[in-house]
Every structure is written in structure tokens, then in C-alpha cells.
Design a protein around this motif. Structure first.
Motif, short mmCIF file in Angstrom:
data_model
loop_
_atom_site.label_atom_id
_atom_site.label_comp_id
_atom_site.label_asym_id
_atom_site.label_seq_id
_atom_site.Cartn_x
_atom_site.Cartn_y
_atom_site.Cartn_z
N PHE A 1 0.80 -1.22 0.00
CA PHE A 1 0.00 0.00 0.00
C PHE A 1 0.83 1.27 0.00
CE2 PHE A 1 -2.92 -3.15 1.93
CZ PHE A 1 -3.90 -3.09 0.96
N GLU A 2 2.12 1.16 -0.30
CA GLU A 2 3.00 2.33 -0.33
C GLU A 2 2.53 3.32 -1.40
OE1 GLU A 2 7.64 3.37 -1.29
OE2 GLU A 2 7.09 1.34 -0.71
N GLY A 3 2.32 4.56 -1.02
CA GLY A 3 1.93 5.61 -1.95
C GLY A 3 0.46 5.65 -2.28
N ILE A 4 -0.37 4.90 -1.59
CA ILE A 4 -1.80 4.85 -1.93
C ILE A 4 -2.50 6.19 -1.67
CG2 ILE A 4 -2.64 4.00 0.30
CD1 ILE A 4 -4.50 2.12 -1.35
N HIS A 5 -1.99 6.97 -0.73
CA HIS A 5 -2.64 8.24 -0.40
C HIS A 5 -1.94 9.44 -1.02
CE1 HIS A 5 -5.43 6.30 2.28
NE2 HIS A 5 -4.43 5.70 2.91
N GLN A 6 -0.94 9.22 -1.84
CA GLN A 6 -0.24 10.33 -2.49
C GLN A 6 -1.06 10.83 -3.67
OE1 GLN A 6 3.59 8.84 -3.53
NE2 GLN A 6 4.42 9.11 -1.48
N GLU A 7 -1.17 12.12 -3.76
CA GLU A 7 -1.93 12.75 -4.85
C GLU A 7 -1.04 12.82 -6.09
OE1 GLU A 7 -5.39 14.17 -6.34
OE2 GLU A 7 -5.07 13.57 -4.29
N ARG A 8 -1.56 12.40 -7.23
CA ARG A 8 -0.81 12.45 -8.47
C ARG A 8 -1.37 13.59 -9.32
NH1 ARG A 8 1.12 7.00 -10.58
NH2 ARG A 8 2.27 8.47 -11.82
N GLY A 9 -0.64 13.96 -10.30
CA GLY A 9 -1.15 14.97 -11.21
C GLY A 9 -0.11 16.03 -11.45
#
Length: 74
Positions: free
Chosen positions: A13-21
Motif C-alpha cells: 500500500f505504499e503511496g496509496i494516499h499520495q496525490e498524483r497529477g
């Protein structure tokens, strides 16, 4: 949802809450794409938003492919 993995949960689950864009919507021929802006005028395909069914089978439109795009006008 159930995930079966031998990997530690922290890695799965590493990076699951990071916002992309930021994301850009671009019309290329008869296909509308959602791109993630990588640098000015260059983006990575995130997904196909709209187009004919055979566009989903075209290898040059697969998610992850880098494409050049121009400025869009409203």
C-alpha cells in the motif's frame, strides 16, 4: 476487497494516499486522453476517456506511454 500477498502490507500500500497529477485532458484525433503532465508539452497517458472501441487496442495509446501535446484552447 481481499489482497493475498507475501509482501508486507507497507510495501503493497505504499503511496496509496499520495496525490498524483496535474492531469490534462487532450483530444488526439478521435480519442480523448487523460495525461499526467511530466514537463511542458510532454505527458504520460493515464487513461483513455473517450473514443472508438478499437482505440483501446492501439499500442501507441496504452497507459504509461509518453506523448507530446500542444497548448489547448478553450
Amino acid at each position: 476487497m481481499t489482497i493475498y500477498s507475501i509482501m508486507p502490507m507497507e510495501l503493497v500500500f505504499e503511496g496509496i494516499h499520495q496525490e498524483r497529477g496535474p492531469y490534462v485532458s487532450v483530444q488526439v484525433g478521435d480519442v480523448r486522453l487523460q495525461l499526467e503532465a511530466v514537463s511542458p508539452g510532454i505527458g504520460r497517458i493515464v487513461r483513455l476517456l473517450d473514443g472508438p472501441l478499437d482505440a483501446y487496442l492501439r499500442p501507441e495509446l496504452t497507459p504509461g506511454t509518453m506523448v507530446a501535446y500542444g497548448p489547448t484552447t478553450p
